[in-house]
Design a protein around this motif. Structure first.
Motif, short mmCIF file in Angstrom:
data_model
loop_
_atom_site.label_atom_id
_atom_site.label_comp_id
_atom_site.label_asym_id
_atom_site.label_seq_id
_atom_site.Cartn_x
_atom_site.Cartn_y
_atom_site.Cartn_z
N UNK A 189 0.83 -1.21 0.00
CA UNK A 189 0.00 0.00 0.00
C UNK A 189 0.87 1.25 0.00
N UNK A 190 1.94 1.24 0.81
CA UNK A 190 2.82 2.40 0.85
C UNK A 190 3.45 2.66 -0.52
N UNK A 191 3.86 1.57 -1.17
CA UNK A 191 4.50 1.73 -2.48
C UNK A 191 3.49 2.23 -3.51
N UNK A 192 2.22 1.86 -3.35
CA UNK A 192 1.17 2.41 -4.22
C UNK A 192 1.13 3.93 -4.11
N UNK A 193 1.26 4.44 -2.88
CA UNK A 193 1.29 5.90 -2.68
C UNK A 193 2.54 6.50 -3.31
N UNK A 194 3.69 5.87 -3.09
CA UNK A 194 4.94 6.39 -3.65
C UNK A 194 4.88 6.46 -5.17
N UNK A 195 4.21 5.51 -5.79
CA UNK A 195 4.09 5.50 -7.25
C UNK A 195 3.32 6.70 -7.78
N UNK A 196 2.50 7.33 -6.91
CA UNK A 196 1.71 8.48 -7.34
C UNK A 196 2.48 9.78 -7.26
N UNK A 197 3.62 9.78 -6.55
CA UNK A 197 4.41 11.00 -6.39
C UNK A 197 5.03 11.40 -7.73
N UNK A 198 4.86 12.65 -8.12
CA UNK A 198 5.37 13.10 -9.42
C UNK A 198 6.77 13.71 -9.34
N UNK A 199 7.13 14.26 -8.18
CA UNK A 199 8.45 14.88 -8.02
C UNK A 199 9.50 13.79 -7.79
N UNK A 200 10.47 13.63 -8.70
CA UNK A 200 11.44 12.54 -8.56
C UNK A 200 12.27 12.62 -7.29
N UNK A 201 12.63 13.84 -6.83
CA UNK A 201 13.43 13.98 -5.61
C UNK A 201 12.63 13.55 -4.38
N UNK A 202 11.36 13.93 -4.35
CA UNK A 202 10.49 13.53 -3.24
C UNK A 202 10.34 12.00 -3.24
N UNK A 203 10.18 11.44 -4.43
CA UNK A 203 10.01 9.99 -4.54
C UNK A 203 11.25 9.26 -4.04
N UNK A 204 12.44 9.73 -4.41
CA UNK A 204 13.69 9.11 -3.97
C UNK A 204 13.81 9.18 -2.45
N UNK A 205 13.48 10.37 -1.90
CA UNK A 205 13.58 10.57 -0.45
C UNK A 205 12.71 9.58 0.32
N UNK A 206 11.47 9.43 -0.10
CA UNK A 206 10.55 8.57 0.65
C UNK A 206 10.79 7.09 0.37
N UNK A 207 11.28 6.75 -0.78
CA UNK A 207 11.65 5.36 -1.02
C UNK A 207 12.78 4.96 -0.08
N UNK A 208 13.72 5.89 0.12
CA UNK A 208 14.83 5.62 1.04
C UNK A 208 14.32 5.45 2.46
N UNK A 209 13.35 6.28 2.84
CA UNK A 209 12.77 6.17 4.19
C UNK A 209 12.09 4.83 4.40
N UNK A 210 11.28 4.45 3.42
CA UNK A 210 10.57 3.17 3.52
C UNK A 210 11.58 2.03 3.61
N UNK A 211 12.62 2.11 2.80
CA UNK A 211 13.66 1.07 2.81
C UNK A 211 14.30 0.96 4.19
N UNK A 212 14.61 2.12 4.79
CA UNK A 212 15.27 2.13 6.10
C UNK A 212 14.35 1.61 7.19
N UNK A 213 13.13 2.10 7.22
CA UNK A 213 12.20 1.75 8.30
C UNK A 213 11.74 0.29 8.24
N UNK A 214 11.64 -0.26 7.02
CA UNK A 214 11.11 -1.61 6.88
C UNK A 214 12.18 -2.64 6.54
N UNK A 215 13.44 -2.21 6.68
CA UNK A 215 14.57 -3.13 6.50
C UNK A 215 14.51 -3.85 5.16
#
Length: 376
Positions: A189-215
């Motif tokens: 579900x989280x990745x579904x939200x990330x896929x909707x983000x249009x700003x590439x920098x914002x998308x990279x930032x939050x993908x990194x967060x999800x990766x860190x928090x969910x190992x």
């Protein structure tokens, strides 16, 4: 017996009315004007005409749930508040707000219904290139309740608002902490939200967060995103390009989702022909955890080594629509056919080598093995 709310368009002209019942016996709490050539509820916002100047001045808009919420906010000094007209926030309404501000706050009740409404509104905003903030009030509270509190109380809540994706990630982490088995579903579900983000920098930032928090690595998230876009690509331990390897992954996905559809030792026997060592090790580890007839697959996953838990998570992230209609018997038959083809290729190569070395005994043994495979 109804309180009437005039609905004005962006130029201030009255185009419709909203009516709230003052009698608790009435079945319909709200009755609104029907749509007409001058009134389209999906593109108008209640209070927008009155809030327009404040939105420009504050460089911010606050979206609340209803007419009375807008009025309460204005009374408390939040004159940049508006509300949809009895519907969820629409893309047209978001586009209207985006013409005036880049800072959008979604204010909702903190109960389950409010949280669900917030999730839906966030998707609508992300599609339109807006990354809103979320302001969840205490459960059971609405802006009108803050009229009885110090004037700054509601504004303090606004100041505590979080960026929508930060809010969603923190909620997801809380849920997974209490429901570990839901981790794949929550991640998807989280990745579904990330896929909707249009700003590439914002998308990279939050993908990194999800990766860190969910190992889970950013590369693994990229694979999951690819699966979402192209269901024919099956995520395994390594990128899978051949049909045989994809079938290996599919068999394990089917087992993780429908274990009762397999005979007791069926998958472990099939896994002996897996080319992917990660998948083979996963099947062996799960088999070793079978202690009795009450074997619980999802509990067993929690006992796996961390690398195999990660592999399990990636496999479970597959949307059920990818595998729900797959016939397991057909899949097993197809895999056996492809595995035999691979074995035949290998044996044929070995026969050629034995012939070159003039090892007739080995050649004869290999020919018998090849004949046996051809007869299966």
């Amino acid at each position: 017996d109804r309180l009437m709310f005039p609905i004005r368009n962006t130029t201030g002209k009255i185009v419709g009315f909203g009516g709230r019942s003052l009698n608790s016996d009435n079945v319909a709490k709200y009755i609104n004007s029907p749509e007409s050539p001058i009134y389209n509820k999906s593109q108008e916002l209640y209070g927008f005409y009155q809030a327009k100047q404040a939105i420009k001045t504050e460089k911010q808009a606050i979206v609340v749930e209803g007419y009375l919420d807008v009025i309460a906010c204005h009374q408390l000094g939040l004159k940049q508040a508006v509300a949809p007209l009895g519907t969820s926030l629409t893309q047209k309404q978001v586009r209207l707000l985006k013409r005036y501000t880049e800072d959008l706050i979604l204010m909702f009740d903190g109960d389950n219904a409010g949280r669900q409404a917030a999730h839906k509104a966030v998707k609508t905003c992300l599609v339109e290139g807006f990354h809103p903030r979320i302001c969840l009030l205490e459960a059971g509270m609405d802006p009108g309740d803050y009229l009885k509190q110090p004037p700054e109380a509601l504004n303090d809540q606004v100041q505590k608002s979080q960026r929508a994706l930060d809010f969603l990630i923190s909620q997801a982490m809380e849920h997974v902490a209490q429901n570990r088995h839901d981790k794949p579903k929550v991640l998807r579900k989280l990745i579904d939200y990330l896929n909707l983000v249009t700003d590439p920098l914002v998308k990279i930032h939050y993908r990194s967060q999800v990766a860190e928090y969910f190992d889970i690595s950013v590369q693994e998230i990229e694979k999951i995103v690819e699966i979402t876009r192209n269901p024919d690509t099956l995520a395994g331990h390594n990128p899978m390009t051949t049909q045989a390897l994809s079938l290996e992954s599919l068999l394990v996905v089917l087992y993780l989702n429908r274990p009762s559809s397999f005979d007791s030792t069926q998958l472990i026997e099939l896994s002996e022909d897996f080319a992917d060592e990660g998948l083979k090790n996963l099947v062996r580890a799960l088999e070793s955890l079978k202690k009795d007839e009450t074997f619980d697959l999802h509990k067993a996953i929690q006992e796996l080594p961390q690398d195999l838990q990660g592999l399990c998570t990636r496999l479970l992230l597959h949307d059920s629509s990818i595998h729900s209609d797959v016939n397991i018997s057909d899949c097993i038959h197809k895999f056996k056919q492809l595995a035999n083809k691979q074995k035949l290729k290998k044996i044929t190569a070995q026969i050629v080598q034995a012939d070159l070395k003039k090892d007739q005994q080995l050649k004869l043994t290999l020919l018998k093995q090849k004949q046996q495979l051809l007869s299966e």
